[in-house]
Design an enzyme around this catalytic site. Structure first.
Site, PDB file in Angstrom:
ATOM      1  N   GLU A  73       0.798  -1.218   0.000  1.00  0.00           N
ATOM      2  CA  GLU A  73       0.000   0.000   0.000  1.00  0.00           C
ATOM      3  C   GLU A  73       0.838   1.280   0.000  1.00  0.00           C
ATOM      4  O   GLU A  73       0.808   2.080   0.953  1.00  0.00           O
ATOM      5  CB  GLU A  73      -0.991  -0.024   1.162  1.00  0.00           C
ATOM      6  N   GLU A  97      -5.604  -7.619   0.908  1.00  0.00           N
ATOM      7  CA  GLU A  97      -6.233  -7.214   2.171  1.00  0.00           C
ATOM      8  C   GLU A  97      -7.699  -6.904   1.944  1.00  0.00           C
ATOM      9  O   GLU A  97      -8.059  -6.278   0.933  1.00  0.00           O
ATOM     10  CB  GLU A  97      -5.605  -5.920   2.721  1.00  0.00           C
TER      11      GLU A  97
HETATM   12  C1  NOJ Z   1      -4.100  -1.337   5.176  1.00  0.00           C
HETATM   13  C2  NOJ Z   1      -2.786  -1.520   5.813  1.00  0.00           C
HETATM   14  O1  NOJ Z   1      -1.936  -2.218   4.957  1.00  0.00           O
HETATM   15  C3  NOJ Z   1      -2.828  -2.190   7.145  1.00  0.00           C
HETATM   16  O2  NOJ Z   1      -1.621  -2.014   7.750  1.00  0.00           O
HETATM   17  C4  NOJ Z   1      -3.960  -1.620   7.965  1.00  0.00           C
HETATM   18  O3  NOJ Z   1      -3.983  -2.136   9.252  1.00  0.00           O
HETATM   19  C5  NOJ Z   1      -5.232  -1.923   7.247  1.00  0.00           C
HETATM   20  N1  NOJ Z   1      -5.219  -1.286   5.960  1.00  0.00           N
HETATM   21  C6  NOJ Z   1      -6.466  -1.417   7.967  1.00  0.00           C
HETATM   22  O4  NOJ Z   1      -6.409  -0.050   8.086  1.00  0.00           O
END
Ligand code: NOJ
Length: 768
Positions: free
Chosen positions: A162, A357
């Site tokens: 991300e 994710e």
């Molecule tokens: C994306 C991130 O990669 C992760 O670290 C985070 O905890 C989750 N989103 C939820 O916000």
């Protein structure tokens, strides 16, 4: 449905779960520094212990195995492995991660390594961090250590997680470590360096890995969801997904600036134009480095927003309805983001997509029984994974789904104030409690999604929007007494349950919202017990007669089929909701022979012809085909009938509609009227007493069964008919959680099961 090779997993990151050990030799990362700055993290939390994964990973990985996890995506903490960011490798960290991976494999869990999930070495940050021209080489050196130490036991690598988040939050808005708000030219330089670092890592992984490895990157972005499936709206949503609509102070939040250079070897034209004045020089060598071939695109998808095409075809964002669902952190819930996100990505970049994710933050609680009943998360996951399946079933190459996340953990600037895990962590004593959602997800993985709602046929209660009809004889009581919005002053009929082409009711709630009853009959016949008829068999109306209705008669099925283009005949029955004292209805006639009948009709001897029968509120009347009948002024009636609109008018009291008499059907009437009429007692039933809280049968004939219930309090019953129409004709109450009132009409579908009614209501039900 998902096939056996679909990758089901969970994802996490090092910093969010690991915690520290004094003896572990790890270096400082930018988050270690950032969390110590006052006011940065909710409740002043830090991740020094977090889930204490460094000490508990064997227990947690075992727990993963028990819960059926087959793939685990986690990140290596760069500054744990190379404390200074470059140079000396911390062998303890290498050993820990190797042990961890070997333990996973022993438990049958396939590792996916993310090289970088924001754990940037503080030492390198002090030398310029990602803004430094050296940063791609620094990252390459680290990737080489990872390749040499882990590629023999791990086949899958993600370079960077991300980038939008740590670029935007960390370097543009400043809410994440290192907390910068860089001048624009520097932030563009930084993103360019990060993309080069990605390319360098791909080169190095391929070069130094012990065997061929699979490599991808895992960006993220909210997904614009087209508000209709019209091509203009779809194109507008696609434009919004890959375009540049953010304000400049939010610029690093986009998708194609990261993926186009990697997959196409160039930055997107639209961005190049918009950002022209801030851009560094991009050399051909840089672009070649960035666009090293990768094997898949990972994508974190959590939410979406609705978009439509404006007049120019540009995306226009639709406001969300007040009270629309959100997660604990306030992210909108729009499950279609999974479908459109995967589809748009695959169509543009033509690479397999892995959902790296997806998950939901909630404010979970441990209940008195010691368990965490996170039904809201199950609902979210079910809807979102179902949409992944929708894309998958359509041939979009989605190859895996990684739920974020296994353990509740340190959620960056929000500390521990919200929970994303399917395993609850008590942050006082690190105790783990497996949430209901983990059991549910275990079932998803074990069955390749058979338990998802997309693979089950939904059978909700079908609440209907009635169609209202103006009639010369109609009044206004359907508005005043029943609360309908009337289209005019003479509304005679409310078609409360109807799939007739002259008035097809729409569903007003749940997954079938907007569909008409006839569409459901055509396409979702299981809701109606897979009945074989060519149309929904019944029509239920509420009738308000301000004036007398015409004297009429209906044909039977045989006659209607032949003379009315295949229509059904009409058998109907009336429940008298209300009428005046001493009211009479027309039921039958007094002619003894066909000849007498013709004579009375042709001569207009209506007083002699018509048979009037006295009625009272609560009476019930069956009108068979061939029976002359008419509803009289002042009556309100619930009519249940065959699904047909065929009526033969014998006499209309000489009334005019729009200055002209309404059409009469004298010859057809004479054809079908039964002579002599059957005795009135055969048709009119004085329903004396209805016992409370049970369905009392009013009639069972070849075409329908009709029941009445006077509810006072609560009652339970099981719906066992192919379907059950229900109309509330008085009072109000609740049906399985939904508040209902006089004038509501709904259908309990086949297999609906237990129905719990509560309130004070009079109900009429019908089925076949
Ligand atoms: C994306 C991130 O990669 C992760 O670290 C985070 O905890 C989750 N989103 C939820 O916000």
């Amino acid at each position: 449905m998902f096939r056996d090779d679909f990758m089901w997993g969970v994802a996490s990151s090092a910093y969010q779960i690991e915690g520290k050990d004094k003896e572990d030799g790890a270096g400082e990362c930018i988050w270690d520094r950032f969390v110590k700055e006052k006011g940065r993290i909710t409740d002043g939390a830090d991740a020094d212990v977090s889930c204490d994964f460094v000490h508990k990973y064997k227990e947690d990985i075992s727990l993963m195995k028990y819960m059926g996890i087959r793939h685990y995506r986690f990140s290596l903490n760069w500054s744990r492995i190379i404390p200074g960011g470059t140079g000396k490798v911390n062998e303890k960290a290498v050993k820990m991660y190797r042990d961890m991976i070997l333990f996973m494999k022993e438990k049958g869990i396939e590792p996916f390594i993310s090289l970088f999930h924001w754990e940037y070495p503080q030492r390198l940050q002090e030398q310029g961090g990602w803004v430094s021209h050296q940063s791609p080489e620094w990252f390459g050196e680290y990737a080489k250590v990872a390749a040499k130490n882990f590629s023999d036991i791990c086949e899958n690598f993600i370079t960077i997680d991300e980038p939008q988040c740590f670029c935007n939050f960390g370097h543009v808005r400043g809410t994440h470590a290192p907390g910068y708000q860089l001048p624009l030219p520097l932030s563009f330089q930084m993103v360019h360096n990060i993309l080069k670092a990605h390319g360098r890592a791909v080169q190095v992984l391929r070069k130094y890995a012990d065997r061929p490895v699979k490599i991808g990157i895992a960006p993220t972005y909210s997904v614009p969801v087209p508000c209709t499936e019209e091509s203009a709206d779809i194109e507008a949503a696609r434009r919004a997904y890959f375009g540049f609509y953010e304000e400049m102070d939010n610029w690093a939040w986009n998708l194609s600036w990261y993926l186009d250079p990697i997959l196409f070897g160039k930055y997107p034209k639209e961005g190049m134009e918009k950002f022209a004045s801030y851009l560094p020089r991009f050399s051909k060598e840089d672009m070649d480095l960035i666009s090293q071939p990768i094997d898949f695109i990972g994508q974190g998808i959590y939410n979406g927003y609705a978009v439509r095409a404006d007049k120019e075809g540009e995306p226009e964002v639709l406001e969300r309805k007040p009270g629309a669902p959100k997660t604990a952190v306030g992210w909108s819930i729009m499950p279609e983001c999974m479908y459109w996100g995967s589809k748009f990505l695959y169509e543009r970049y033509k690479k397999p997509v892995i959902i790296t994710e997806n998950g939901m933050s909630a404010l979970d609680v441990v209940s008195e029984d010691g368990r965490v009943h996170d039904q809201n998360r199950i609902h979210y996951l079910d809807a979102h994974i179902s949409q992944v399946q929708r894309a998958y079933d359509e041939g979009i190459d989605v190859t895996g789904y990684f739920l974020w996340t296994f353990l509740d953990n340190f959620e960056w600037e929000r500390g521990y104030s919200e929970r994303f895990g399917i395993v609850y962590v008590d942050f006082e004593n690190r105790k783990r409690t497996v949430k209901d959602s983990a059991y549910w997800y275990q079932n998803v993985m074990n069955t390749n999604g058979r338990n998802l709602s997309i693979n089950r046929k939904p059978r909700p209660i079908l609440f209907l929007n009635p169609v209202l009809k103006e009639m010369v004889w109609g009044g206004s009581r359907l508005g005043t007494d029943f609360g309908y919005q009337l289209p005019g002053n003479e509304v005679g009929e409310c078609w409360g349950i109807s799939a007739h082409p002259n008035g097809d009711d729409g569903v007003d709630d749940n997954c079938f919202i907007g569909k008409t009853l006839s569409e459901l009959w055509e396409n979702e016949r299981y809701l109606f017990g897979n009945l074989k008829e060519d149309r929904f068999p019944l029509l239920v109306k509420v009738i308000d007669a301000k004036q007398n209705l015409s004297i009429q008669v209906h044909p039977d099925d045989g006659y209607a089929k032949e003379h009315e283009g295949g229509s059904l005949g009409k058998t109907e029955c009336w429940y008298i909701i209300d009428c005046e004292e001493g009211a009479e209805l027309v039921v039958g006639h007094n002619a003894r022979t066909k000849e007498e009948l013709e004579n009375m009709i042709h001569e207009g001897k209506w007083d002699a012809f018509i048979r009037r029968v006295p009625i009272r509120k609560g009476d019930f009347i069956q009108i068979d085909p061939g029976t002359v009948h008419a509803i009289t002024s002042g009556c309100m009636i619930l009519e249940t009938q065959q699904n047909s609109d065929i009526t033969y008018r014998v006499y209309d009291y000489g009334r005019l509609k729009d200055g002209k008499p309404r059409e009469l059907h004298v010859e057809k009437s004479i054809d079908v009227i039964e002579v002599p009429a059957k005795p009135a007692e055969d048709s009119v039933k004085n329903v004396k007493e209805i016992l409370e809280n049970q369905w009392v049968e009013l009639i069972a004939c070849d075409y329908y069964k009709v029941y009445k219930m006077n509810l006072n309090g609560m009652m339970l019953f099981e719906q066992t008919h192919p379907f059950m129409n229900v109309s509330v004709i008085d009072g109000c109450g609740i049906v399985n959680g939904r508040v209902i009132k006089k004038g509501d009409h709904f259908i309990l579908p086949d297999g609906y099961g237990n129905v719990e009614l509560a309130g004070e209501m009079e109900l009429i039900a019908s089925t076949v």
